[in-house]
Design a protein around this motif. Structure first.
Motif, short mmCIF file in Angstrom:
data_model
loop_
_atom_site.label_atom_id
_atom_site.label_comp_id
_atom_site.label_asym_id
_atom_site.label_seq_id
_atom_site.Cartn_x
_atom_site.Cartn_y
_atom_site.Cartn_z
N LEU A 144 62.06 10.67 27.34
CA LEU A 144 62.43 9.64 26.38
C LEU A 144 61.22 8.76 26.17
O LEU A 144 60.74 8.10 27.09
CB LEU A 144 63.61 8.81 26.90
N VAL A 145 60.71 8.77 24.95
CA VAL A 145 59.49 8.03 24.62
C VAL A 145 59.87 6.75 23.87
O VAL A 145 60.59 6.79 22.87
CB VAL A 145 58.55 8.88 23.73
N SER A 175 50.71 13.04 3.92
CA SER A 175 51.41 11.79 3.60
C SER A 175 52.01 11.27 4.90
O SER A 175 52.72 12.01 5.60
CB SER A 175 52.50 12.02 2.56
N PRO A 176 51.74 10.00 5.27
CA PRO A 176 52.15 9.49 6.57
C PRO A 176 53.66 9.52 6.81
O PRO A 176 54.46 9.57 5.88
CB PRO A 176 51.65 8.04 6.55
N ILE A 177 54.02 9.50 8.08
CA ILE A 177 55.42 9.47 8.52
C ILE A 177 56.06 8.17 8.04
O ILE A 177 55.54 7.08 8.26
CB ILE A 177 55.50 9.58 10.05
N GLN A 178 57.20 8.30 7.39
CA GLN A 178 57.92 7.13 6.89
C GLN A 178 59.14 6.80 7.75
O GLN A 178 59.46 5.65 7.98
CB GLN A 178 58.36 7.36 5.44
N THR A 179 59.84 7.82 8.19
CA THR A 179 61.02 7.63 9.04
C THR A 179 60.83 8.46 10.30
O THR A 179 60.29 9.57 10.26
CB THR A 179 62.30 8.08 8.33
N THR A 180 61.26 7.93 11.42
CA THR A 180 61.05 8.62 12.69
C THR A 180 62.24 9.50 13.04
O THR A 180 63.35 9.32 12.54
CB THR A 180 60.84 7.59 13.82
N THR A 181 61.99 10.48 13.90
CA THR A 181 63.05 11.36 14.37
C THR A 181 63.54 10.88 15.74
O THR A 181 62.77 10.40 16.56
CB THR A 181 62.54 12.81 14.48
N ALA A 182 64.84 10.99 15.96
CA ALA A 182 65.41 10.52 17.23
C ALA A 182 65.32 11.58 18.32
O ALA A 182 65.34 11.27 19.51
CB ALA A 182 66.87 10.11 17.04
N ASP A 201 62.83 4.85 19.83
CA ASP A 201 62.92 5.84 20.90
C ASP A 201 63.05 7.25 20.33
O ASP A 201 63.76 7.48 19.35
CB ASP A 201 64.12 5.56 21.78
N THR A 202 62.35 8.18 20.97
CA THR A 202 62.44 9.59 20.61
C THR A 202 62.65 10.40 21.88
O THR A 202 61.90 10.25 22.85
CB THR A 202 61.17 10.08 19.90
N PHE A 203 63.65 11.26 21.87
CA PHE A 203 63.90 12.14 23.02
C PHE A 203 63.26 13.49 22.76
O PHE A 203 63.55 14.15 21.76
CB PHE A 203 65.40 12.31 23.27
N LEU A 204 62.35 13.89 23.65
CA LEU A 204 61.67 15.18 23.55
C LEU A 204 62.38 16.16 24.48
O LEU A 204 62.14 16.20 25.69
CB LEU A 204 60.20 15.04 23.94
N GLY A 205 63.31 16.93 23.92
CA GLY A 205 64.09 17.86 24.71
C GLY A 205 63.27 19.01 25.24
O GLY A 205 62.35 19.49 24.57
N GLY A 206 63.57 19.45 26.45
CA GLY A 206 62.85 20.56 27.07
C GLY A 206 61.53 20.17 27.66
O GLY A 206 60.76 21.02 28.12
N ALA A 207 61.22 18.86 27.66
CA ALA A 207 59.90 18.39 28.11
C ALA A 207 59.94 17.76 29.50
O ALA A 207 59.01 17.05 29.89
CB ALA A 207 59.34 17.38 27.10
#
Length: 324
Positions: A73-74, A221-228, A38-44
């Motif tokens: 919230l994605v 270089s690809p994404i290895q760890t995601t942002t919350a 899950d990733t929260f996109l604030g202000g969206a």
């Protein structure tokens, strides 16, 4: 024929809010959608039709998002549906970015769009086809609608002409950031330093990918760890329609949440206003454009290739200038 009544501006002190930047939001939404968790996109929480179209297409892939407070919230997933029918509506970002991502990640997709989008060429499809994806067109070549079949793009390097559209470059950059192996994109044309490409690189970096630029070549270089959590800035293009009143009407205009360094192309519009005498200041609550001391302004002579949506705004302002 439809007529609108235009009334004189009755206020000289204006404070408004605008929705989230479509350009930043749709890039962040795609990066969040195709990474696990899950990733929260604030202000969206407040967005336009293009993002609605993109959310609908993602839903067809089994990827969900929901409004939470002032954001989205994605629920990202890497096990999305690899066979689906998608409608991107009139969203250019969905048409280009999502198509590139699905070509790189692989699958079989029936893709359609609005009548307006069907009339727009998609030279990106030719680039993806040369890289290994297969397209079966139901109308004109390199246009919607079509069926795409891909086993993934195995290339380690591609070249894109930025004179056609920098969105093609951005789509491939986003796609490679979601892949598994490093990739290099070579840019050619007159817009290789375009601000929208910089916006894409900034989003990739924020989500954990790495980018290195050497001249007109970009290594990803690809994404290895995601942002919350990721904060989406307000849409400065929408803000500029209000900021234009500072010069046109001698108004003092503040747009909440807009700040210098937002990474959006139309920030350059504020510089145009400053050249005509508008005072622009950045405060915690947002940028203010104060034109109360400007009594008149001369015409514009600008190269606006790297602006986003303000060419027409300046065209509407030009008749009120004191010179050509």
């Amino acid at each position: 024929m439809i007529f609108y009544e235009a009334k004189p501006l009755s206020r000289k002190d204006i404070c408004v809010s605008v929705p989230a930047s479509k350009s930043i939001l749709n890039r962040a939404l795609l990066l969040a959608a195709f990474t696990e968790g899950d990733t929260f996109l604030g202000g969206a929480g407040d967005f336009g039709q293009d993002t609605c179209d993109l959310l609908g297409a993602l839903s067809s892939l089994g990827i969900a998002a929901e409004r939470r407070g002032d954001g989205l919230l994605v629920h990202g997933r890497t096990d999305f549906r690899r066979k689906a029918a998608l409608d991107v509506g009139s969203a250019g970002t969905a048409a280009r970015f999502l198509t590139a991502i699905l070509a790189f990640l692989g699958g079989e997709y029936e893709m359609t769009a609005s009548e307006q989008m069907r009339r727009r060429p998609m030279e990106l499809l030719g680039v993806l086809e040369k890289a290994g994806a297969e397209f079966y067109y139901y109308g004109q070549e390199e246009r919607f609608p079509f069926r795409m079949e891909s086993k993934g793009i195995g290339k380690e390097r591609l070249c894109v002409d930025t004179d056609v559209s920098t969105q093609y470059a951005s789509g491939i950059l986003l796609a490679t950031a979601l892949g598994k192996t490093p990739f290099t994109l070579a840019l050619r044309g007159s817009r290789t330093q375009g601000s929208y490409i910089q916006t894409t690189l900034g989003a990739i970096e924020a989500f954990g990918g790495k980018t290195v630029r050497h001249g007109d070549e970009i290594a990803v270089s690809p994404i290895q760890t995601t942002t919350a959590e990721y904060s989406v800035a307000p849409d400065i293009s929408g803000a500029c329609y209000f900021y234009a009143l500072s010069l046109l009407c001698g108004a003092n205009v503040r747009v909440r949440g807009v700040h210098f360094g937002c990474g959006q192309a139309d920030e350059k519009f504020l510089g145009v206003l400053q050249e005509k005498g508008v005072k622009v200041t950045d405060a915690p609550e947002g940028l203010t454009a104060d034109g109360t001391d400007v009594k008149s302004f001369t015409g514009f002579d600008l190269d606006m290739r790297d602006f986003a949506d303000q060419t027409l705004t300046l065209a509407a302002m030009a008749p009120f200038a004191t010179s050509q």
